[in-house]
Design an enzyme around this catalytic site. Sequence first.
Site, PDB file in Angstrom:
ATOM      1  N   ASP A 121      -4.573  -0.710  -1.799  1.00  0.00           N
ATOM      2  CA  ASP A 121      -5.861  -0.490  -1.146  1.00  0.00           C
ATOM      3  C   ASP A 121      -6.742   0.205  -2.182  1.00  0.00           C
ATOM      4  O   ASP A 121      -6.340   1.221  -2.761  1.00  0.00           O
ATOM      5  CB  ASP A 121      -5.624   0.403   0.087  1.00  0.00           C
ATOM      6  CG  ASP A 121      -6.598   0.157   1.220  1.00  0.00           C
ATOM      7  OD1 ASP A 121      -7.002  -1.006   1.430  1.00  0.00           O
ATOM      8  OD2 ASP A 121      -6.963   1.136   1.914  1.00  0.00           O
ATOM      9  N   LYS A 129      -7.084  -4.797  -3.043  1.00  0.00           N
ATOM     10  CA  LYS A 129      -7.888  -5.272  -1.911  1.00  0.00           C
ATOM     11  C   LYS A 129      -8.804  -4.159  -1.437  1.00  0.00           C
ATOM     12  O   LYS A 129      -8.588  -2.995  -1.761  1.00  0.00           O
ATOM     13  CB  LYS A 129      -6.967  -5.720  -0.766  1.00  0.00           C
ATOM     14  CG  LYS A 129      -6.111  -4.595  -0.220  1.00  0.00           C
ATOM     15  CD  LYS A 129      -5.048  -5.123   0.719  1.00  0.00           C
ATOM     16  CE  LYS A 129      -4.209  -4.017   1.284  1.00  0.00           C
ATOM     17  NZ  LYS A 129      -4.939  -3.076   2.142  1.00  0.00           N
ATOM     18  N   HIS A 165     -10.473   7.234   1.716  1.00  0.00           N
ATOM     19  CA  HIS A 165      -9.086   7.102   1.236  1.00  0.00           C
ATOM     20  C   HIS A 165      -9.027   6.035   0.151  1.00  0.00           C
ATOM     21  O   HIS A 165      -9.870   5.126   0.108  1.00  0.00           O
ATOM     22  CB  HIS A 165      -8.148   6.721   2.393  1.00  0.00           C
ATOM     23  CG  HIS A 165      -8.433   5.361   2.968  1.00  0.00           C
ATOM     24  ND1 HIS A 165      -9.439   5.141   3.889  1.00  0.00           N
ATOM     25  CD2 HIS A 165      -7.874   4.152   2.726  1.00  0.00           C
ATOM     26  CE1 HIS A 165      -9.476   3.865   4.200  1.00  0.00           C
ATOM     27  NE2 HIS A 165      -8.548   3.226   3.494  1.00  0.00           N
ATOM     28  N   CYS A 198      -2.087  -2.596   7.609  1.00  0.00           N
ATOM     29  CA  CYS A 198      -1.977  -3.505   6.473  1.00  0.00           C
ATOM     30  C   CYS A 198      -0.690  -4.313   6.467  1.00  0.00           C
ATOM     31  O   CYS A 198      -0.689  -5.475   6.053  1.00  0.00           O
ATOM     32  CB  CYS A 198      -2.189  -2.723   5.181  1.00  0.00           C
ATOM     33  SG  CYS A 198      -3.892  -2.106   5.103  1.00  0.00           S
ATOM     34  N   HIS A 201     -10.666   1.126  -2.660  1.00  0.00           N
ATOM     35  CA  HIS A 201     -12.037   1.128  -2.154  1.00  0.00           C
ATOM     36  C   HIS A 201     -13.018   1.801  -3.113  1.00  0.00           C
ATOM     37  O   HIS A 201     -12.713   2.855  -3.679  1.00  0.00           O
ATOM     38  CB  HIS A 201     -12.092   1.889  -0.826  1.00  0.00           C
ATOM     39  CG  HIS A 201     -11.264   1.312   0.279  1.00  0.00           C
ATOM     40  ND1 HIS A 201     -11.385   0.010   0.706  1.00  0.00           N
ATOM     41  CD2 HIS A 201     -10.302   1.867   1.062  1.00  0.00           C
ATOM     42  CE1 HIS A 201     -10.543  -0.202   1.704  1.00  0.00           C
ATOM     43  NE2 HIS A 201      -9.861   0.897   1.940  1.00  0.00           N
ATOM     44  N   ASP A 261       0.796  -1.243   0.000  1.00  0.00           N
ATOM     45  CA  ASP A 261       0.000   0.000   0.000  1.00  0.00           C
ATOM     46  C   ASP A 261       0.829   1.295   0.000  1.00  0.00           C
ATOM     47  O   ASP A 261       0.533   2.222   0.764  1.00  0.00           O
ATOM     48  CB  ASP A 261      -0.959   0.024   1.203  1.00  0.00           C
ATOM     49  CG  ASP A 261      -1.972  -1.111   1.187  1.00  0.00           C
ATOM     50  OD1 ASP A 261      -1.904  -1.966   0.294  1.00  0.00           O
ATOM     51  OD2 ASP A 261      -2.834  -1.145   2.083  1.00  0.00           O
TER      52      ASP A 261
HETATM   53  C1  VGL Z   1      -4.656   0.883   5.727  1.00  0.00           C
HETATM   54  C2  VGL Z   1      -6.218   1.732   7.158  1.00  0.00           C
HETATM   55  C3  VGL Z   1      -7.199   1.627   6.197  1.00  0.00           C
HETATM   56  C4  VGL Z   1      -3.227   0.479   5.490  1.00  0.00           C
HETATM   57  C5  VGL Z   1      -5.619   0.749   4.749  1.00  0.00           C
HETATM   58  O1  VGL Z   1      -2.812   0.395   4.320  1.00  0.00           O
HETATM   59  O2  VGL Z   1      -2.510   0.238   6.494  1.00  0.00           O
HETATM   60  N1  VGL Z   1      -4.965   1.366   6.936  1.00  0.00           N
HETATM   61  N2  VGL Z   1      -6.876   1.134   4.992  1.00  0.00           N
HETATM   62 ZN    ZN Z   2      -8.292   1.174   3.440  1.00  0.00          ZN
END
Ligand code: VGL
Ligand code: ZN
Length: 212
Positions: free
Chosen positions: A50, A109, A84, A154, A52, A8
């Site tokens: 990440d 993901k 995010h 993550c 969404h 990420d």
């Molecule tokens: C993450 C919070 C929400 C991460 C992703 O990549 O650590 N943290 N989504």
């Molecule tokens: Zn996230």
Amino acid sequence: MRALILIDIQNDFLPGGALAVPKGDEVISVANSLSSKKGEVFDLVLATQDFHPKNHGSFASNNGAQVGTMGKLGGLDQVMWPNHCVQGTAGADFASALDMKPVDKIFKKGQDPEIDSYSGFYDNGQKKSTGLGEYLKEKKVREVVILGLATDYCVKFSVLDALRLGFDVSFVKDGSRAVNLKPTDGDAAIEEMRRAGAHIVTSADVAKKSNR
Ligand code: VGL
Ligand code: ZN
């Protein structure tokens, strides 16, 4: 076979981003320097993203909740995050300074609005796979080296899943940074990874490994 997994490293997790991880930008040079050792130290370089939909249930804005409070999603406790890494926005893109040329495959993901997915392997309910574990097994990978954002979410859950799947797992401390909702979260995550069987290493330790 040894794989480097970059977790990420996306604009929204960098300083100035929607879910900024303090000093998150400092992991980019570490990631680039290790991924440049593909062939010599690593057989494969993989990245998670990440990703969404804008109606994702982990967003405080979709729950009438305050950012940072706890709610529920998919029957699980869920931190309410700022919006995010929304699909199609620049925040979801990989950091522009991150060298993507060595990356063999990207695993996305967090697309299901009804459940969050911290780990690069499974959603938080351990129900659906991203395909990363199956891919590594198919490529006969035994050793994984994991770094990125964020240590306490993550990265930690990716490390724990990799251990559960039977890989030899190293966590690169200088290549990762924590959100630290509580100031001790990053250190607690490292301790949890260590107790579960991960090697806690530096990028210098990893760079000394060889495939020859
Ligand atoms: C993450 C919070 C929400 C991460 C992703 O990549 O650590 N943290 N989504
Ligand atoms: Zn996230």
